[in-house]
Design a protein around this motif. Structure first.
Motif, PDB file in Angstrom:
ATOM      1  N   ASP A 162     -12.067  -8.644   0.056  1.00 28.70           N
ATOM      2  CA  ASP A 162     -12.292  -9.761   0.969  1.00 28.70           C
ATOM      3  C   ASP A 162     -11.555  -9.414   2.270  1.00 28.70           C
ATOM      4  O   ASP A 162     -10.379  -9.743   2.416  1.00 28.70           O
TER       5      ASP A 162
ATOM      6  N   ASP B 141      -9.282  -7.455   4.345  1.00 34.32           N
ATOM      7  CA  ASP B 141      -8.181  -6.558   3.986  1.00 34.32           C
ATOM      8  C   ASP B 141      -7.385  -7.085   2.790  1.00 34.32           C
ATOM      9  O   ASP B 141      -6.261  -6.664   2.554  1.00 34.32           O
ATOM     10  N   THR B 142      -7.986  -7.979   2.033  1.00 34.22           N
ATOM     11  CA  THR B 142      -7.362  -8.486   0.815  1.00 34.22           C
ATOM     12  C   THR B 142      -8.179  -8.003  -0.381  1.00 34.22           C
ATOM     13  O   THR B 142      -9.399  -8.117  -0.392  1.00 34.22           O
TER      14      THR B 142
ATOM     15  N   LYS C  75      -8.713  -8.885  -4.057  1.00 29.45           N
ATOM     16  CA  LYS C  75      -8.465  -9.933  -5.051  1.00 29.45           C
ATOM     17  C   LYS C  75      -8.721  -9.331  -6.427  1.00 29.45           C
ATOM     18  O   LYS C  75      -9.849  -8.987  -6.763  1.00 29.45           O
TER      19      LYS C  75
ATOM     20  N   THR D  81      -4.000 -11.411  -9.112  1.00 27.62           N
ATOM     21  CA  THR D  81      -3.067 -11.014  -8.061  1.00 27.62           C
ATOM     22  C   THR D  81      -3.865 -10.562  -6.848  1.00 27.62           C
ATOM     23  O   THR D  81      -5.086 -10.461  -6.901  1.00 27.62           O
ATOM     24  N   GLU D  82      -3.163 -10.297  -5.774  1.00 24.75           N
ATOM     25  CA  GLU D  82      -3.810  -9.796  -4.568  1.00 24.75           C
ATOM     26  C   GLU D  82      -3.038  -8.601  -4.044  1.00 24.75           C
ATOM     27  O   GLU D  82      -1.809  -8.590  -4.032  1.00 24.75           O
TER      28      GLU D  82
ATOM     29  N   TYR E 173      -2.807  -6.152  -0.576  1.00 22.84           N
ATOM     30  CA  TYR E 173      -3.103  -6.319   0.852  1.00 22.84           C
ATOM     31  C   TYR E 173      -3.168  -4.959   1.530  1.00 22.84           C
ATOM     32  O   TYR E 173      -2.230  -4.160   1.429  1.00 22.84           O
TER      33      TYR E 173
ATOM     34  N   GLN F 278      -3.025  -2.540   4.582  1.00 25.64           N
ATOM     35  CA  GLN F 278      -2.425  -2.451   5.910  1.00 25.64           C
ATOM     36  C   GLN F 278      -3.021  -1.231   6.594  1.00 25.64           C
ATOM     37  O   GLN F 278      -3.001  -0.133   6.046  1.00 25.64           O
TER      38      GLN F 278
ATOM     39  N   THR G 234       8.283  -6.296  -3.044  1.00 23.20           N
ATOM     40  CA  THR G 234       6.996  -5.906  -2.460  1.00 23.20           C
ATOM     41  C   THR G 234       6.949  -4.390  -2.528  1.00 23.20           C
ATOM     42  O   THR G 234       7.863  -3.713  -2.043  1.00 23.20           O
TER      43      THR G 234
END
Length: 170
Positions: A123, A125-126, A128, A137-138, A140, A142, A159
């Motif tokens: 979705d 830059d995510t 899912k 969880t997601e 991300y 970069q 993180t």
């Protein structure tokens, strides 16, 4: 005298020809500007689509390995602190495939001992993700210059950042 009965002088005829010529030039310039704008928009769209496809293929064609981690205070920490002291002996990795599945290996031992897998949807830059046992969880993405630089994942109070492995033969 009416317009029909009025004679046009040669000077008036020349002036009308100049006006018509200017109008043709203006129309030609307007058409050329519109054509140039359409071409520029098309080229830009093609570049953006190619860049998106390249980034998507980069996600699928890459073995992602943990490269750094931060704690809840955003301080850089050793990956061994996140996973365990033997972490440097096995490293772990994350992979995604075009069919919409992923694998995350972050446990000591062999990959088959501690691999977590599941499905995912992109979705923007995510990512899912849903693990096979149902946990959601997601991740991300970069980016840097349109390409994926790291994939970020929350893990407990940490993180973890995954970067492209030097050896990408998944």
């Amino acid at each position: 005298m009416s317009k029909k009965g009025k004679k046009i002088t040669p000077d008036q005829m020349a002036e009308r020809q100049k006006i018509k010529s200017k109008k043709r030039k203006v129309r030609t310039i307007v058409v050329l500007v519109i054509v140039a704008a359409v071409i520029a928009c098309t080229v830009t769209a093609v570049i953006l689509i190619n860049q998106h496809n390249k980034a998507a293929n980069q996600l699928y064609d890459t073995r992602w390995v943990p490269v750094s981690a931060k704690n809840a205070s955003e301080d850089e920490v050793e990956l061994a602190e996140v996973y365990n002291v033997k972490y440097t002996n096995y490293q772990g990795h994350l992979t995604f495939d075009k069919e919409g599945t992923f694998q995350l290996w972050m446990s000591p031992g062999l990959p088959e001992d501690g691999t977590h897998s599941g499905t995912f949807e992109l979705d923007g830059d995510t990512i899912k993700a849903t693990f096979d046992e149902g946990t959601k969880t997601e991740f991300y993405i970069q980016r840097e210059d349109g390409l994926i630089k790291t994939i970020k994942l929350g893990y407990d109070e940490y993180t973890v950042y995954f970067g492209a492995s030097a050896n990408n033969n998944q």
